[in-house]
Structure formats: C-alpha cells, structure tokens
Write an enzyme that holds these catalytic residues in place. Structure first.
Site, mmCIF file in Angstrom:
data_model
loop_
_atom_site.group_PDB
_atom_site.id
_atom_site.type_symbol
_atom_site.label_atom_id
_atom_site.label_comp_id
_atom_site.label_asym_id
_atom_site.label_seq_id
_atom_site.Cartn_x
_atom_site.Cartn_y
_atom_site.Cartn_z
ATOM 1 N N ARG A 1 0.751 -1.218 -0.152
ATOM 2 C CA ARG A 1 -0.006 -0.047 -0.171
ATOM 3 C C ARG A 1 1.048 1.270 -0.168
ATOM 4 O O ARG A 1 1.409 1.663 1.047
ATOM 5 C CB ARG A 1 -0.906 -0.032 1.196
ATOM 6 C CG ARG A 1 -1.582 1.208 1.314
ATOM 7 C CD ARG A 1 -3.007 1.297 0.495
ATOM 8 N NE ARG A 1 -3.628 0.125 0.565
ATOM 9 C CZ ARG A 1 -4.558 -0.390 -0.254
ATOM 10 N NH1 ARG A 1 -4.535 0.256 -1.728
ATOM 11 N NH2 ARG A 1 -5.375 -1.290 0.084
ATOM 12 N N ARG B 1 2.930 -6.543 -9.463
ATOM 13 C CA ARG B 1 3.260 -5.861 -8.138
ATOM 14 C C ARG B 1 3.301 -6.902 -7.110
ATOM 15 O O ARG B 1 3.879 -6.545 -6.066
ATOM 16 C CB ARG B 1 2.242 -4.885 -7.690
ATOM 17 C CG ARG B 1 0.499 -5.484 -7.520
ATOM 18 C CD ARG B 1 -0.428 -4.212 -7.219
ATOM 19 N NE ARG B 1 -1.777 -4.975 -6.876
ATOM 20 C CZ ARG B 1 -2.610 -4.281 -6.058
ATOM 21 N NH1 ARG B 1 -2.243 -3.045 -5.673
ATOM 22 N NH2 ARG B 1 -3.743 -4.875 -6.022
ATOM 23 N N HIS C 1 0.609 3.191 -10.312
ATOM 24 C CA HIS C 1 -0.458 3.645 -9.462
ATOM 25 C C HIS C 1 0.301 4.261 -8.469
ATOM 26 O O HIS C 1 0.354 4.337 -7.070
ATOM 27 C CB HIS C 1 -1.010 2.378 -8.855
ATOM 28 C CG HIS C 1 -2.322 2.255 -8.081
ATOM 29 N ND1 HIS C 1 -2.277 3.333 -6.932
ATOM 30 C CD2 HIS C 1 -3.339 1.847 -8.294
ATOM 31 C CE1 HIS C 1 -3.679 3.110 -6.600
ATOM 32 N NE2 HIS C 1 -4.299 2.343 -7.561
ATOM 33 N N ASP D 1 -12.552 8.291 -7.119
ATOM 34 C CA ASP D 1 -12.006 7.142 -7.824
ATOM 35 C C ASP D 1 -12.506 7.286 -9.196
ATOM 36 O O ASP D 1 -13.516 6.865 -9.638
ATOM 37 C CB ASP D 1 -12.669 5.763 -7.498
ATOM 38 C CG ASP D 1 -11.823 4.483 -7.857
ATOM 39 O OD1 ASP D 1 -10.830 4.896 -8.868
ATOM 40 O OD2 ASP D 1 -11.932 3.517 -7.307
ATOM 41 N N GLU E 1 -2.157 8.466 -11.350
ATOM 42 C CA GLU E 1 -1.777 7.310 -11.988
ATOM 43 C C GLU E 1 -1.702 7.420 -13.428
ATOM 44 O O GLU E 1 -2.628 7.675 -13.955
ATOM 45 C CB GLU E 1 -2.583 6.013 -11.458
ATOM 46 C CG GLU E 1 -2.792 6.178 -10.091
ATOM 47 C CD GLU E 1 -4.193 5.101 -9.893
ATOM 48 O OE1 GLU E 1 -4.509 4.215 -10.452
ATOM 49 O OE2 GLU E 1 -4.881 5.433 -8.589
HETATM 50 O O1 TA6 Z 1 -6.688 2.972 -8.831
HETATM 51 C C1 TA6 Z 1 -7.738 3.113 -8.309
HETATM 52 C C2 TA6 Z 1 -8.229 1.698 -7.820
HETATM 53 O O2 TA6 Z 1 -8.257 1.078 -8.772
HETATM 54 C C3 TA6 Z 1 -9.338 1.904 -6.772
HETATM 55 O O3 TA6 Z 1 -10.473 1.549 -7.453
HETATM 56 C C4 TA6 Z 1 -8.764 1.125 -5.474
HETATM 57 O O4 TA6 Z 1 -9.703 0.068 -5.474
HETATM 58 C C5 TA6 Z 1 -7.235 1.329 -5.549
HETATM 59 O O5 TA6 Z 1 -7.183 1.197 -7.106
HETATM 60 C C6 TA6 Z 1 -6.512 0.655 -4.805
HETATM 61 O O6 TA6 Z 1 -6.646 -0.692 -5.164
HETATM 62 P P1 TA6 Z 1 -5.924 -1.867 -4.130
HETATM 63 O O7 TA6 Z 1 -5.871 -3.149 -4.958
HETATM 64 O O8 TA6 Z 1 -4.350 -1.563 -4.420
HETATM 65 O O9 TA6 Z 1 -6.338 -1.885 -2.904
#
Ligand code: TA6
Length: 288
Positions: free
Chosen positions: A61, A87, A160, A205, A263
């Site tokens: 994260r 990832r 991201h 989002d 992103e």
């Molecule tokens: O990029 C935005 C997103 O796709 C959101 O919908 C949100 O879920 C975020 O990524 C984080 O995703 P993750 O799988 O890292 O918790």
C-alpha cells in the site's frame, strides 16, 4: 519511508542516490518505488503506508505499484487478480548506474520481470516487462516497457503512484478540466470535468480518458508537483476518503489524508502488441 526505515520483510532493494543528494528506493518485490526524496530539502514525495504488507504475494500500500497485465479488473482476463500480478512478484535487477543516459545528474536502475511457470499459470503469455526509475534534482522519471517475447499480447497497465500530501483538504489537482471520466466512486457513471481544480473529501476514484500528454499539477499551500505522462493515454485519480480507508487494513488511521494517487494508465484501448513488438510509456514527476 527510506532505506533506513524499511521493515526487514521488505526484502532486497536498490538505493538510487544522485550526485545532488536526490534519492529513491526501489524494492525488487514488484519493482516497487517506495521512496523518493528530492535534492536540497530531502522531502519524501511518495506516501508508503506504515501498515503496508511486504513479502511474497503481497501488494504494497503506497509508493508506485505496477499494475500489469491489467489495471483493476479491466483487462484481457477477468480471472486475474485486481491490478494484475506484477506488483506481487519478485523482479530482477538488470542494471543500475549514476550519471549516464539523458540526464548526467540522475541515478537510475532497471528491473525486469519475465514470464515463468507461475505467471503462465495465471496468464498464458510470454512477455518481458521492464521498469526504469531515474532520480535527480527535483525529478523522478519512471518508464515501463513491455515486450511480446512469444505470441501477440493484449494488456492494460498503470503506474499507481501514491503522492504524499501534507493535508488533503488543502490539496488541489489542476489540468484535467474538460476531460471525460468514469466515476467509479460516484456510481459508475461517465462525466466531464468542469473548470474548477479537483478537491478531495469523500472517496474519489476516477479514470480520465485520453489525457495523453497534458501536464497536471498537484498544488498544496507550501509545495507542488508537476506530472507528465508519455505513452500512457489515461490518468486515474484516487483517494479512498475516510469511510473506504477505514476498510483498508493496511492503511493507518487518518492515512487517507496523507496521499493522493495520480496514476499514469493505459486502459482504453488496451495495448496490443504483435510478436516481438515493444511498448514503452513514462510518468515524469517534478517537485517544487
Ligand atoms: O486506481 C484506483 C483503484 O483501482 C481503486 O478502485 C482502488 O481500489 C485502488 O485502486 C486500490 O486498489 P488496491 O488493490 O491497491 O487496494
């Protein structure tokens, strides 16, 4: 987060130090850039959660997760994990250096992930993915490239990037006015961005379509950041807001007020490659 504050289970990492003191840390796990400090002020510009989970199979994260071979669940194969597998896997360091290439003041590293039995079990394709990170002065440049090393490929992808902010209510994102976007948090509708800069509160989002090479600016009262992308057509803007953040076990209380994800993404249309063909795209960050 920096090399001296990384937890033991973060695994091997590459430390990039430019001659002017700018620095970045890249984990081999996910080719994940977890820290970027600018020269001079040494300010950390990426947000990595203090509760992030590291190690085999984990999605960290914060920092700069690499989404491949699909962004979210928008990809060639809906059975793939959200944001794909790149990832969550260990990459290899190919090379690193200082003072070569387009900018003699930058430190750089190139990492690679190739298909193996485990990736082919998830996604039956031959590929070579490379990430090159370059740091120096007030800049961080990240290039992602994909080569179709067997048959043809179709994929979606993103960097991201979690940008550190001091205080979310004071943050504005400029440069997306007039862009069409998919509003996931707003009920899955399509909309058009107005002229006012984007402010953050409840979950945001959104996928902004066809942003191309527009330059965006993340503005805060005491600092700012310019974002440019090349080769990535779309831009995703995400902040979970307090309610959604409370459901994310790897985010500390109040963590949502410390970052905004901007992103660089290739979602619509998906990228298609003929056998042997290579795609490359970049996100360029410049702090001020
Ligand atoms: O990029 C935005 C997103 O796709 C959101 O919908 C949100 O879920 C975020 O990524 C984080 O995703 P993750 O799988 O890292 O918790």
């Amino acid at each position: 987060m920096s090399d001296d504050t990384l937890p033991d289970d973060a695994g091997p990492c590459v430390l990039l130090r430019a001659p002017d003191g700018a620095a970045a840390t890249v984990l081999l796990h996910g080719a994940h850039v977890v820290s970027w400090r600018t020269a001079g002020d040494g300010l950390e510009r990426l947000y990595t959660s203090p509760k992030a989970r590291y190690g085999d199979g984990q999605a960290i994260r914060g920092g700069v997760p690499v989404c491949f071979p699909q962004f979210g669940d928008r990809g060639p194969d809906t059975a793939l994990a959200f944001h794909g597998f790149a990832r969550r896997r260990a990459w290899q360091l190919v090379d690193q250096g200082v003072g070569e290439g387009p900018d003699a003041n930058q430190a750089w590293a190139r990492l690679r992930l190739s298909d193996d039995e485990a990736t082919r079990a998830l996604w039956p394709h031959a590929f070579q993915l490379e990430l090159e990170a370059r740091v120096g002065g007030d800049r961080l440049d990240i290039e992602l490239s994909v080569r179709a090393t067997g048959g043809p490929l179709a994929f979606t992808a993103a960097l991201h990037t979690y940008l550190a902010v001091a205080d979310l209510p004071a943050v504005r994102l400029e440069g997306l006015d007039g862009s069409r976007y998919f509003d996931k948090a707003g009920g899955g509708v399509e909309a058009t961005q107005g002229t006012a800069p984007i402010a953050f509160g409840p979950e945001t989002d959104r996928i902004y379509w066809g942003v191309g090479e527009r330059v965006l600016r993340l503005v805060e009262p005491t600092r700012g950041l310019t974002l440019a992308q090349e080769g990535f057509g779309d831009t995703v803007v995400w902040n979970p807001g307090a309610q959604r953040a409370a459901q994310l076990a790897d985010l500390a209380a109040g963590g949502e007020a410390r970052f905004v994800c901007v992103e660089a993404a290739a979602i619509q249309p998906p990228v298609t490659l003929a056998p042997g063909q290579r795609w490359q795209a970049r996100q360029r960050l410049k702090a001020s």
